[in-house]
Design an enzyme around this catalytic site. Structure first.
Site, PDB file in Angstrom:
ATOM      1  N   LYS A  84       0.830  -1.198   0.000  1.00 12.72           N
ATOM      2  CA  LYS A  84       0.000   0.000   0.000  1.00 12.72           C
ATOM      3  C   LYS A  84       0.867   1.251   0.000  1.00 12.72           C
ATOM      4  O   LYS A  84       0.678   2.167  -0.813  1.00 12.72           O
ATOM      5  CB  LYS A  84      -0.929   0.026   1.206  1.00 12.72           C
ATOM      6  CG  LYS A  84      -1.933   1.172   1.180  1.00 12.72           C
ATOM      7  CD  LYS A  84      -2.262   1.703   2.557  1.00 12.72           C
ATOM      8  CE  LYS A  84      -1.201   2.693   3.032  1.00 12.72           C
ATOM      9  NZ  LYS A  84      -1.585   3.425   4.247  1.00 12.72           N
ATOM     10  N   ASP A 143      -6.013   0.768   1.259  1.00 15.33           N
ATOM     11  CA  ASP A 143      -6.080   1.007   2.697  1.00 15.33           C
ATOM     12  C   ASP A 143      -7.408   0.465   3.207  1.00 15.33           C
ATOM     13  O   ASP A 143      -8.135  -0.226   2.480  1.00 15.33           O
ATOM     14  CB  ASP A 143      -5.899   2.498   3.015  1.00 15.33           C
ATOM     15  CG  ASP A 143      -7.092   3.340   2.581  1.00 15.33           C
ATOM     16  OD1 ASP A 143      -8.013   2.813   1.905  1.00 15.33           O
ATOM     17  OD2 ASP A 143      -7.119   4.541   2.915  1.00 15.33           O
TER      18      ASP A 143
END
Length: 265
Positions: free
Chosen positions: A130, A148
């Site tokens: 991420k 996320d």
């Protein structure tokens, strides 16, 4: 819970892209909400953003980068001083260790420069896919999907994936969109998750993609009640801020920063 759909892949792609277009119309000012001036600042800020808000990180990094402007200075930072600065972000001892270790690796292996490849970034302390995709997409202009908690929640609610695993979610969603759209898609979905499609009480009745969402009805469907659940610039009473963002999308980050100066996270 993930939405199980019997629609064909082609139908899923069409619906997913319609949602993306609607979100683009709703949030033409969507952008990275972490403040940064270069890939290094973005990398550190993203590492610090775990388990806290972007508003808090932005308040902390203003102090952090004024004192430690580059990888070498942070690698040599006094741990106690660093912990004091990072304390508002939570888990500050672990984050302090990670930041020092991260910057030490950057200095030792990359001459203090953030690498622009996913395979290099994910080897750095505190950096997962991420974070790497955030840095690549926003710091280097290399498309990436940033999964996320908001993105994962909405990808499941939209029926784009049936997985809870971030890597699988990234793979499933990537199949539905052109690569060039990945970074902005991430911003739009995360914006929507923070403002409308909340974890506990989504504002379904005020949702611009309700028509194409298989999870419609999970939250408040009454429009008048749903509007009261909206957050940030969409919240009642923030009409002036929203109007300014829509009128000056090119200054969205600057406008947002100004609106948050001196406010509590």
């Amino acid at each position: 819970m993930p939405v199980v759909s019997s629609e064909s892949l082609l139908a899923l792609k069409r619906r997913a892209r319609r949602i993306n277009r609607a979100l683009a119309e709703k949030y033409p000012y969507a952008h990275a909400e972490l403040d940064f001036r270069n890939p290094f600042e973005l990398l550190v800020a993203t590492v610090l953003s775990a388990q806290t808000t972007d508003v808090t990180v932005n308040q902390v990094t203003r102090v952090l980068f004024a004192r430690y402007p580059d990888a070498r200075s942070l690698a040599e930072a006094d741990p106690v001083d660093l912990e004091t600065i990072l304390k508002p972000t939570g888990f500050f001892r672990a984050k302090s260790r990670n930041v020092i270790a991260l910057c030490t690796r950057l200095v030792d292996e990359y001459n203090g420069v953030v690498p622009g490849r996913l395979e290099d970034l994910v080897t750095l302390p505190g950096v997962g896919r991420k974070t790497a995709n955030v840095v690549l997409g926003n710091g280097f202009g290399i498309p990436g999907i940033s999964v996320d908690t908001h993105f994962a929640r909405l990808a499941n609610r939209f029926g784009w994936t049936q997985s809870e695993d971030p890597v699988q979610i990234e793979h499933d969603v990537a199949e539905l969109f052109d690569r060039k759209d990945w970074t902005m898609l991430s911003h739009r979905v995360i914006f929507h998750g923070r403002r409308v499609c909340h974890a506990r009480k989504p504002a379904c009745g005020a949702c611009p993609v309700a028509t194409w969402c298989p999870s419609f009805g999970l939250g408040e469907t009454d429009p008048a009640k749903a509007v009261k659940l909206l957050k940030y610039e969409l919240a009642p009473g923030r009409e002036a801020l929203l109007e300014q963002l829509l009128a000056e999308t090119h200054r969205a980050a600057e406008i947002r920063m100004a609106s948050q100066q001196g406010t509590a996270p």
